[in-house]
Design a protein around this motif. Structure first.
Motif, short mmCIF file in Angstrom:
data_model
loop_
_atom_site.label_atom_id
_atom_site.label_comp_id
_atom_site.label_asym_id
_atom_site.label_seq_id
_atom_site.Cartn_x
_atom_site.Cartn_y
_atom_site.Cartn_z
N LEU A 258 0.82 -1.21 0.00
CA LEU A 258 0.00 0.00 0.00
C LEU A 258 0.86 1.26 0.00
O LEU A 258 0.47 2.29 -0.57
CB LEU A 258 -0.93 0.00 1.21
N ALA A 259 2.02 1.17 0.64
CA ALA A 259 2.91 2.33 0.72
C ALA A 259 3.82 2.46 -0.49
O ALA A 259 4.61 3.41 -0.58
CB ALA A 259 3.75 2.24 1.99
N GLY A 260 3.71 1.52 -1.44
CA GLY A 260 4.53 1.58 -2.64
C GLY A 260 5.99 1.21 -2.40
O GLY A 260 6.88 1.61 -3.15
N LYS A 261 6.24 0.42 -1.36
CA LYS A 261 7.63 0.07 -1.01
C LYS A 261 8.16 -1.14 -1.77
O LYS A 261 9.35 -1.45 -1.68
CB LYS A 261 7.74 -0.16 0.50
N TYR A 262 7.28 -1.84 -2.49
CA TYR A 262 7.74 -2.91 -3.36
C TYR A 262 7.93 -2.33 -4.75
O TYR A 262 6.98 -1.85 -5.37
CB TYR A 262 6.72 -4.05 -3.42
N THR A 263 9.14 -2.39 -5.25
CA THR A 263 9.39 -1.83 -6.58
C THR A 263 8.90 -2.74 -7.70
O THR A 263 8.68 -2.30 -8.82
CB THR A 263 10.89 -1.56 -6.79
N ASP A 264 8.74 -4.03 -7.38
CA ASP A 264 8.23 -4.96 -8.37
C ASP A 264 7.49 -6.11 -7.68
O ASP A 264 7.55 -6.26 -6.46
CB ASP A 264 9.35 -5.51 -9.27
N SER A 265 6.79 -6.91 -8.48
CA SER A 265 6.00 -8.01 -7.95
C SER A 265 6.88 -9.09 -7.33
O SER A 265 6.48 -9.76 -6.38
CB SER A 265 5.15 -8.62 -9.07
N ALA A 266 8.08 -9.26 -7.88
CA ALA A 266 8.98 -10.30 -7.38
C ALA A 266 9.35 -10.06 -5.92
O ALA A 266 9.46 -11.00 -5.12
CB ALA A 266 10.24 -10.36 -8.24
N ALA A 267 9.52 -8.80 -5.54
CA ALA A 267 9.88 -8.49 -4.16
C ALA A 267 8.73 -8.83 -3.21
O ALA A 267 8.94 -9.38 -2.12
CB ALA A 267 10.24 -7.01 -4.05
N MET A 268 7.50 -8.51 -3.60
CA MET A 268 6.35 -8.85 -2.78
C MET A 268 6.17 -10.35 -2.71
O MET A 268 5.83 -10.91 -1.66
CB MET A 268 5.09 -8.17 -3.33
#
Length: 321
Positions: A258-268
């Motif tokens: 929600l905070a936009g701290k994942y730069t890409d889907s792989a990180a999440m």
């Protein structure tokens, strides 16, 4: 997986009265393509939106979904997206596209339509209610894998929401069924639904980038876990925080999305794998997005190759024990 043939099916589109610029026809009409001469019976209406109306149809005796609209330009863009997604080797992103054509009504009105795979399944919230909350992170993991490939191909889903997601059977996975909001990376999101839109919540722009999709995915998870949507009220962030407080150990992951701290889907996806490992779910050392060629299966129509996500299979097998 042996049920690919059940999911790569032909598409049918209903002809209805014009309403809000969407083609609206009565079931029972047979629609004939102007250029390719394909004939599609309109069985029942599946849904409608800003761009057009979707109907259940038959193609070569198999269920399919047909979308029809007066909005030729918008429909052409959607068809181009589906064609582009087919080019992502070794992965099926969205419904398989089978046919594109025009239809001229008896009154001479011109419509554009396309026929695609009819993905049968359950809404995510209904599936979780029936099967249990432990299925939510499993299904989200598979969707993140798909989003990763979509983003790498230069696209953002845009209108990611509960209504555009279906839990299919055999294989059990979360799939998207409408690409109407898919936008090229870097451009302005062309179609969105307020509840899932970070701009609506004052938590970011409407620029097409991976973080936009991950925000919408987190809001989808919150909607499922909350038992429905919730109003943003006078203090939107406080409203979200209140719902987050009831999400248990998934909270840190959803907060980062929600905070936009994942730069890409792989990180999440990586954080979600760690979450599942802490719950003693057997996770393979790596989750390949594609399996060996020997696991590819074509449909009876020979039109859609599906490659399963190995990680999803592992989780599903575990949960079915």
């Amino acid at each position: 997986m042996n049920s690919v043939a059940n999911h790569c099916q032909s598409a049918q589109m209903g002809l209805l009265n014009m309403k809000n610029s969407a083609a609206d026809f009565q079931p029972g009409v047979r629609l004939s393509g102007k250029w390719h001469n394909g004939t599609y019976p309109l069985i029942r209406k599946l849904g409608s939106g800003a761009i057009g109306t979707v109907y259940l149809t038959k193609r070569n005796g198999v269920d399919a979904a047909l979308k029809i609209s007066e909005k030729r330009t918008s429909m052409t863009m959607e068809m181009n997206v589906l064609q582009s997604l087919k080019k992502v080797q070794g992965h099926f992103l969205g419904p398989c596209l089978f046919d594109t054509d025009d239809y001229v009504s008896p009154s001479g009105k011109l419509y554009t339509f396309y026929v695609m795979e009819y993905i049968q399944g359950s809404r995510l919230d209904a599936y979780i209610k029936a099967k249990g909350s432990e299925w939510l992170p499993v299904l989200l993991l598979g969707l993140l894998d798909d989003l990763d490939h979509l983003h790498q191909a230069g696209w953002v889903f845009g209108d990611l929401k509960l209504d555009n997601l279906v839990v299919s059977e055999n294989p059990i996975r979360l799939r998207w069924v409408d690409v109407g909001g898919t936008t090229q990376t870097g451009r302005a999101i062309k179609e969105y639904t307020e509840f899932y839109d970070r701009g609506h919540w004052g938590m970011g722009s409407r620029k097409a980038e991976p973080t936009y999709d991950l925000f919408a995915l987190a809001m989808t998870a919150l909607e499922v876990m909350n038992g429905g949507r919730f109003p943003k009220g006078d203090t939107p962030k406080a409203a979200i925080k209140q719902v987050l407080s009831r999400t248990g150990k998934l909270r840190p992951i959803l907060e980062k999305a929600l905070a936009g701290k994942y730069t890409d889907s792989a990180a999440m996806k990586q954080d979600l794998v760690k979450h599942l490992m802490k719950k003693n779910v057997p996770v393979p050392p790596a989750i390949p997005s594609r399996v060996a060629k020997s696991s590819q299966r074509k449909t009876g129509l020979g039109e859609c190759i599906v490659l399963s996500v190995y990680g999803i299979a592992c989780y599903v097998l575990y949960l079915l024990q």
